[in-house]
Design a protein around this motif. Structure first.
Motif, PDB file in Angstrom:
ATOM      1  N   ASP A 118      45.618  47.712  37.276  1.00 38.61           N
ATOM      2  CA  ASP A 118      45.804  47.234  35.909  1.00 38.61           C
ATOM      3  C   ASP A 118      45.291  48.316  34.969  1.00 38.61           C
ATOM      4  O   ASP A 118      44.080  48.563  34.876  1.00 38.61           O
ATOM      5  CB  ASP A 118      45.001  45.933  35.752  1.00 38.61           C
ATOM      6  CG  ASP A 118      45.254  45.252  34.416  1.00 38.61           C
ATOM      7  OD1 ASP A 118      45.515  45.959  33.429  1.00 38.61           O
ATOM      8  OD2 ASP A 118      45.158  44.006  34.369  1.00 38.61           O
ATOM      9  N   ASP A 285      44.593  41.700  36.337  1.00 36.63           N
ATOM     10  CA  ASP A 285      43.178  41.334  36.208  1.00 36.63           C
ATOM     11  C   ASP A 285      42.879  40.383  35.044  1.00 36.63           C
ATOM     12  O   ASP A 285      43.725  40.143  34.203  1.00 36.63           O
ATOM     13  CB  ASP A 285      42.346  42.613  36.145  1.00 36.63           C
ATOM     14  CG  ASP A 285      42.436  43.357  37.476  1.00 36.63           C
ATOM     15  OD1 ASP A 285      42.815  42.719  38.480  1.00 36.63           O
ATOM     16  OD2 ASP A 285      42.161  44.564  37.505  1.00 36.63           O
ATOM     17  N   TYR A 307      45.786  36.904  40.866  1.00 36.22           N
ATOM     18  CA  TYR A 307      45.534  38.303  40.510  1.00 36.22           C
ATOM     19  C   TYR A 307      46.645  39.207  41.062  1.00 36.22           C
ATOM     20  O   TYR A 307      46.667  40.391  40.801  1.00 36.22           O
ATOM     21  CB  TYR A 307      44.224  38.788  41.151  1.00 36.22           C
ATOM     22  CG  TYR A 307      42.955  38.268  40.508  1.00 36.22           C
ATOM     23  CD1 TYR A 307      42.339  38.976  39.476  1.00 36.22           C
ATOM     24  CD2 TYR A 307      42.352  37.094  40.943  1.00 36.22           C
ATOM     25  CE1 TYR A 307      41.171  38.522  38.901  1.00 36.22           C
ATOM     26  CE2 TYR A 307      41.179  36.628  40.379  1.00 36.22           C
ATOM     27  CZ  TYR A 307      40.592  37.344  39.351  1.00 36.22           C
ATOM     28  OH  TYR A 307      39.426  36.903  38.782  1.00 36.22           O
TER      29      TYR A 307
END
Ligand SMILES: Cc1ncc(C[n+]2csc(CCOP(=O)(O)OP(=O)(O)O)c2C)c(N)n1
Lengths: 580, 197
Positions: A118, A285, A307
């Motif tokens: 991320d 995230d 996630y």
């Protein structure tokens, strides 16, 4: 001019052009590549565009152009920003002269990447603003705004894209380019020489800038509250906003964050006070969610959402309401259809020989990573660009007994990107490592970009060409051999000889990618009556070969006559021209 | 109007990009908001590919999920089976009879499923099957089977022929226009017959 259907990446390129950008330097990486390809479609006198050898160079070129006073840009995939992180974190301190924007395209779902990181974490850590468009239209608008924010707040700006934003076409309206005057260059060492004395003075300014950016984020039209049904309130950004809208339309309320770093506080508290149940929908995230908790809210986020991977409208709806969309199922297992090396690919024979030799193959990233898949199954590792060379040295230091039966395999573009530094280390710190550069004259995996080793620039013009043989010799490798990989006997002989050698060596397997326009194909081959159905030829995994009625068959529309199967056949059953 | 979804499925290299471009240009010319979503990179190297086309007054998600597609166009039989769950219950399927064995089938590690189209029909799916490759060869170029499929599709979507033809012209290189027009024609005609049956 007018409304057009454009890829998100194309819209970013259009935004660069309209924003008056003068310099673009990027290294390709799915899903970011088309930004730079489309940027090169504009007049180069107005906007110079280039492929850089790697993302760090690309980012630094853009930094230099910004210091010179021009608006400048570099685009990359998420892992590319790891490579460019070093210049980014300090450019955050220096700030900019001309607007400076880096696009970073995340790949939720790993459609074409080795991990799923991320990139918002980089924005937080580098303390720079990050904008996240959610459609092709916003790609262009946010790109232009990013340059304004960059100049207004004296900071590099990150533009966060994703596979879905980059690779979805939407309706975009074109506008004129606005040229900007660069003014004169003025030396300013306190701003641009980041040694401790000057950098110490800068850090508090960066913190002040963040506070100003938070203030901006509180009221900026980029962050939008949409109150519809107050029962469900969703804080979201990017494509996840589109997924949420798809799931609930006007049956929920939204806080759509166009600025994903820094995050506003008051705006979020306001939104939370207007809705009954608060959700945070964010792929990867829990960055927005963590911020919400920090400011005293308790939204539902990763407690219900994953996630991992990509979200979608039905996924968000199901997680919030429990409703599922019904669907049919075929009801039988269906064989997988993995990506494969093309017919005539120069990498095929090399991996067949490596498998035959039974060596440990320390691999790297490119089309040649497909050498890891059956039936070739010839690769042991693939970590990140350059590790194909450098990690072999570590492996060999740890296991001396493998020096003659382990090999590093790396593509031409990957070798230039980061492989050469690993090779310097092999020569300097002395292992008898053997490196195989599979030089297909192009950056194949990302769609055939030119690179410094093929002697052509992004516009297709002739330019300086890295002499790989001389380069390897100059760093202290004495044994450098060039082979023609379509000759399997030679490939095997040379590989054995160089693996056996008691000093480091480089083998360059040179054969152009079969898909290049300049690659000449031979007539399709055919299978004659000598075929005894032994299936030796099936071991190379060529898509142009099939097996039916106990005989091999060549698909003449796919075969390019490379002759690797001919060499596999023990009875001389494949060759000549196709009967059709 | 509720957003409509079309999913195009096939094998990398079968021309789904051009097919989706034709659809995109068509929908734009009809004043719709439209999103066309494709995946580049790994999946292009002979892997399974899917392209999503969505249109309506305002399109949000560019992605088509399981149970959502109003229409599925499959350029290859096995891919029709693989993606079948993406079709809405009651949705329409247009499938090319072409078979392209994937690597596990080529190497003998797996079998190509038998009678795929019959099995799909037996599930009650409204199915039109077409020998798109044969018609493409008839049109003069085996690589126009994607456009044959667009011709078939034109019969079950509510747009005028002229709009399709214009979209086709905008989407293929001028050099290849004639054979593509022919391919489109052949596709359009076959499915009229299918409809009459
Ligand atoms: C840091 C980083 N940047 C970009 C990429 C995307 N990428 C993967 S492979 C590749 C190019 C490979 O080219 P080459 O080494 O010449 O091998 P080929 O695909 O031609 O066989 C690129 C740019 C990546 N994975 N990591």
């Amino acid at each position: 001019m007018g409304k057009k259907l454009m890829l998100g990446n194309h819209a970013v390129a259009r935004g660069l052009y309209e924003a008056g950008v003068r310099v673009v330097s990027s290294y390709p990486g799915t899903p970011s590549t088309e930004i730079t390809i489309h940027a090169a479609g504009f007049e180069r006198e107005k906007m110079w565009v280039e492929w850089s050898p790697n993302e760090k160079v690309g980012a630094e070129v853009a930094i230099g152009a910004s210091i010179a006073g021009a608006r400048a840009f570099s685009g990359m995939k998420h892992v590319g920003l790891n490579v460019a992180a070093d210049p980014l974190y300090t450019a955050s301190y220096t700030g900019v002269n001309g607007g400076l924007v880096f696009a970073v395209a995340d790949d939720m779902g790993m459609h074409s990447s080795q991990n799923e990181q991320d990139s918002r974490h980089h924005a937080i850590a580098a303390k720079v603003p990050m904008l996240e468009p959610s459609s092709a239209h916003e790609c262009k608008e946010f790109t232009k705004l990013a340059f304004e924010i960059s100049e207004q707040f004296d900071t590099p700006v990150l533009l966060r894209l994703s596979t879905r934003t980059s690779h979805s076409q939407g309706v975009v309206e074109e506008q004129e380019r606005v040229e900007r005057d660069m003014g004169d260059y003025k030396k300013d060492a306190e701003k641009y020489v980041m040694m401790p004395t000057y950098a110490r003075a800068k850090h508090p300014k960066v913190e002040e800038r963040t506070l100003k950016l938070i203030e901006y984020a509180e009221t900026s039209p980029l962050n939008k509250i949409e109150i519809n049904n107050p029962e469900i309130g969703i804080i979201t950004s990017g494509t996840t906003y589109q997924f949420s809208k798809e799931a609930f339309g006007n049956d929920a309320s939204y806080l759509k964050l166009g600025i994903v770093n820094p995050l506003p506080t008051q705006l979020i508290l306001d939104f939370a006070s207007k809705v009954k149940k608060l959700y945070v929908a964010e792929e990867l995230d829990d960055i927005i969610e963590t911020h919400c908790r920090k400011i005293g809210l308790s939204p539902l986020g990763k407690e219900i959402f994953t996630y991992v991977g990509e979200y979608s409208g039905p996924y968000i709806r199901e997680k919030i309401t429990g409703e599922k969309t019904p669907y049919l199922e075929f009801g039988e297992p269906i064989p997988v259809r993995p990506p494969i090396l093309c017919a005539g690919c120069s990498h095929r024979s090399v991996f067949y020989v490596l498998k035959k030799l039974g060596v440990m193959v320390n691999g790297d990233i490119g089309c040649y990573t497909l050498g890891a898949t059956p039936p070739l199954s010839a690769m042991d590792t693939c970590i990140c660009m350059g590790a194909g060379v450098s990690a072999l040295h570590g492996f060999n230091k740890a296991r001396k007994d493998y020096e003659n039966r382990a090999i590093g395999v790396v593509g031409d573009s990957t070798f230039i990107h980061n492989g050469i530094t690993g090779l310097i280390n092999i020569a300097y710190n002395r292992t008898n490592s053997t490196i195989l550069i599979v030089d297909n004259s192009t950056t194949g995996m990302t769609g055939h970009q030119n690179n410094p080793a093929n002697g052509h620039d992004i516009y297709g013009d002739f330019t300086a060409k890295v002499d790989l043989e001389m380069l390897c010799k100059s760093v202290g490798i004495n044994r450098v051999v060039v082979i023609e990989p379509s000759d399997m006997a030679q490939t095997e002989r040379v590989l054995k000889q160089e693996l056996d050698a008691n000093e480091p060596s480089v083998i360059i397997a040179r054969m152009p990618c079969a898909l290049l326009k300049t690659t000449k194909h031979k007539a399709a081959l055919s299978v004659n009556e000598k075929c005894n159905g032994c299936k030796m030829c099936m071991r190379i995994g060529c898509p142009a070969l099939t097996f039916a009625d106990n005989k091999a068959k060549v698909n003449s529309t796919l075969c390019v006559g490379c002759g690797v199967c001919t060499q596999m056949c023990k009875v001389g059953a494949i060759g000549g021209e196709h009967e059709d | 109007m509720k957003t409509k979804s079309i999913i195009l499925v096939g094998v990398g290299g079968q021309g789904s990009v051009v097919a989706s471009r034709i659809l995109g240009n068509l929908l734009l010319s009809q004043g719709f908001d439209a999103k066309v979503s494709e995946v580049h990179g790994m999946s292009q190297r002979g892997g399974a590919v899917s392209t999503y086309v969505k249109y309506g007054k305002e399109v949000h998600s560019p992605v088509v999920e399981k149970g959502e597609a109003d229409i599925m166009v499959a350029f290859e039989q096995m891919e029709a089976a693989r993606w079948l769950s993406y079709l809405k219950i009651g949705g329409k399927l247009i499938v090319s009879t072409q078979k392209l064995p994937p690597m596990p089938v080529i190497t003998g590690a797996a079998q190509y499923n038998e009678n795929i189209i019959d099995k799909i029909k037996a599930l009650g799916v409204d199915t039109i099957s077409v020998d798109a490759l044969g018609l493409a060869v008839q049109a003069g170029n085996a690589r126009t089977s994607n456009v044959v499929m667009m011709g078939v599709l034109s019969n079950i979507m509510d747009f005028e022929l002229a709009a399709w033809q214009k979209a086709l012209e905008e989407s293929v290189p001028p050099k290849a226009l004639e054979e593509n027009k022919k391919a489109f024609e052949l596709g359009r005609n076959i499915s009229e017959k299918v409809k009459e049956v």
